[in-house]
Motif scaffolding. Sequence first.
Motif: not given
Length: 884
Positions: A597-599, A602-605, A615-616, A777-779
């Motif tokens: 849920e809402a992953g 880690p590198v991009v963030e 955008i999770a 929107l990357h969703e």
Amino acid sequence: MDVDRAAGATPAMAQWFAAKAEYPDALIFFRMGDFYELFFDDAAAASAALDIALTARGTHQGEPIPMCGVPASQRDVYLARLVRRGFRVAIAEQIEAPAAARARAAKLSGGKALIERAVVRLITPGTITEEALLDSGRSSLLVSLAHDARQIGVAWIDVSTASFETALIERDELPALLARLDPAEILSAESGGLGALAARRAEAEDVPAPDAARRHLARVFGVASLDAFGAFSALEAQAAAAALRYVERSQGGSLPRIGRPVRQSETGLLVMDAATRASLDLLRTRDGSEMGSLFGAIRRTVSAAGARHLAQWIAGPLDALEPLRARQAGWQSLLVMPDGVRAIRTALRGVPDLARALARLSLAAGRSGRLAPRDLAQVRDAIAAAETLRAALPSACRDAGHPLAADALALDPSADLAQLLRRALVEAPPQRVGEAPSIVTGFDGELDAERRLRDDTRQVIAALQTDLATRYGVASLKVRHHHQLGYVIEVPSGAVEALRAFPELVLRQGLAAAARFTQPELSDLDRRIAEAHDRAAAREALILDYLLRQVIAQQEALAGCAAALARLDALQSAASLAQSGRWVAPSLTMDNDFTVEAGRHPVVEAALPPGARYIANDADLSPDRRLMLLTGPNMAGKSTFLRQNALMIVLAQAGLPVPAATARVGLVDRLFSRVGAADDLAAGRSTFMVEMIETAAILHQAGPRSFVIIDEIGRGTGTRDGLAIAQAVLEALHGQIRCRTIFATHFHDLVQLGAALPRLRPCTMRVKSWRGEVVFLHEVIEGAAERSWGVHVAKLAGVPDGVVRRADMLLRAAERSRAGDQALPLFAGLEPTPSVPVDEASVWRDALAAAAPDHLTPREALDLIYAWRRKFLGEGVQGAVENG
């Protein structure tokens, strides 16, 4: 070069030829006074690699001898550069003092004093122990291979930390193992199977027979039989024995402390092949940088040993519940301690690398002249850090059953040794014995007495200088020390004649403005000072040797302390991530679960600018929907989403927190990532061939507990061929392999497979059209993409407007031509279907509507006119230009 050319060499060059004959594949660093010199082909190679001058020194067989050299004081700087370039270097040292050589020569009826030299160390990428040559945060592994027709015995040693492991693998498993280990050097009689690591191969010496290998290992570790450590196969024993022999030879016949061999096959690991590791950038990116890798994004360690420990967790995720839950419990226990994470970070910040210091000290114990007093100080300071950390941990941590109990107990290796080192050593001892004092004043009375005798002589020199100036009537007379003549009288040139009247003075050296004389009292003083200096140095060396033996006697406890310090640093790094509340401990099971849920990636963030929001996205690959078919345009985030979930697996099975609100992960036995591909020109493979080879590996090796991410299978060939391949692979993953899969594609027709594949769930990247513009929107949402938006991506990439408009016009025409087509048959073969005639008038109305006269350049307008003429009149462009 041909070492048989030694005939007629000078005595010194004969020593060089002997060293080169023993180590023909290494550069010979030949000590001559204050320099290490290289000759012949060695000099040419080193001068090019180090960017230093290539000169000549003397002649051999009538030809000048090419030569270059580096200062002895800067040896490690140049060695590091050579080792990074893949060279092996043999260090040929002067193994006797010049005075001893002169005394020996005097006994040979006036023979010339030739200092004895011998190779004392072979430095290779996988046998480095020197602190200046090692990458502090990276393991330095020597891998040894022993082959038979079907299997390979593998042994790997980190000489710098004493770790020693083995494995027995099938031949086709070698690339994956080497990708995980990333060795600095590989001993192998065969070059096949090494892939991109072939350049790190060193020619293995004769691999011992199985029985001889077992006897050698038993003798090294002081046991009656190797079976005391486990059921090692014959190939594992051969590989391990070959590795130990290579290490021993590299250290001049001394074997450093090496931990007992451990069979890696005794623990379950998550298997990842080389292609998967390369696509996920676990420890380093493809250009070798830590920045941009998973390790670089999550590392919060404060010590070099902790960084290496964390890197090992990431490189070798586990497939076993109990050790993973123990790791989770370890870092979670820090979160509930008052100030637990901060206490560990404070205690460990700047702590020396105890494991590597112990490795160097064990070598020094086996060979004189290798002791670095600074390593003793590192042991002292590491024990002090361990004591501080132990005091900072709550007493409950030492209770049986606490997740940190074993580490807390290991932090107290020896109070007596710690006190001894604190009393004996100066704050900052030198790197080499004799460079500066290592033992504090007051620790040893005999040493203090020798030092007083040595140091008080300076006052004697000052008094004697005053006396001699008065005696010889030269007020400017000075007593100075010369490195060859010893203590001398130095006077201005104008006073030379006056001093010739004194018979005890002997003129030894004339300079432009001064002259130097020797005198009996000064010669006697020189002898007494030298003896006092030598006695003090000998006494200090004796004390250092005593301290070394005390450390070696406690090395097992110290090694346990080093491991505890590294592990606690890795655990606090994990806890530091979780402190923010945005990283959580995943729930681990042995079922085929995977729900996040809402992953987040880690590198991009980590690379986002301050204030930017990631955008999770959720991911649900639970058993009844284990295959996600992901469609959507380029640049919308499909590849990021795929890698994000693969990295969730790696982090979860490394025992670390994951970047999500919640996560439930059923342990994965094999992880496959086929995301992106490049051609392999050296092997004659196209991009499509590489893609198919990687796909074949997945289909042959994946099983029900595997996790697969695939991006755009079939894109490197014709559309119908690619679609057929993609559908067949999708069906195999769903019906035969039955593993958890995220399958990204631009073949939107595959969405229709949902009716025939019940575990398939179509998803897409959400896209929104706003005022003529497309917004990604990357969703990830359920459903299928309506179109690929490729023309829009081309516009974003900067393709010229005229080309973009032309592409859009052609796309509209193609869509109209396909509007009445039947869907591509997905189960009855891929035969072409009849097309519906194109409505030409409607196509050109769309083309005219798409043209924007107010924004066209003259050239773009002319291109449109040419296009229309070709369409309606059949004219070629050249003809139009000629008639224009």
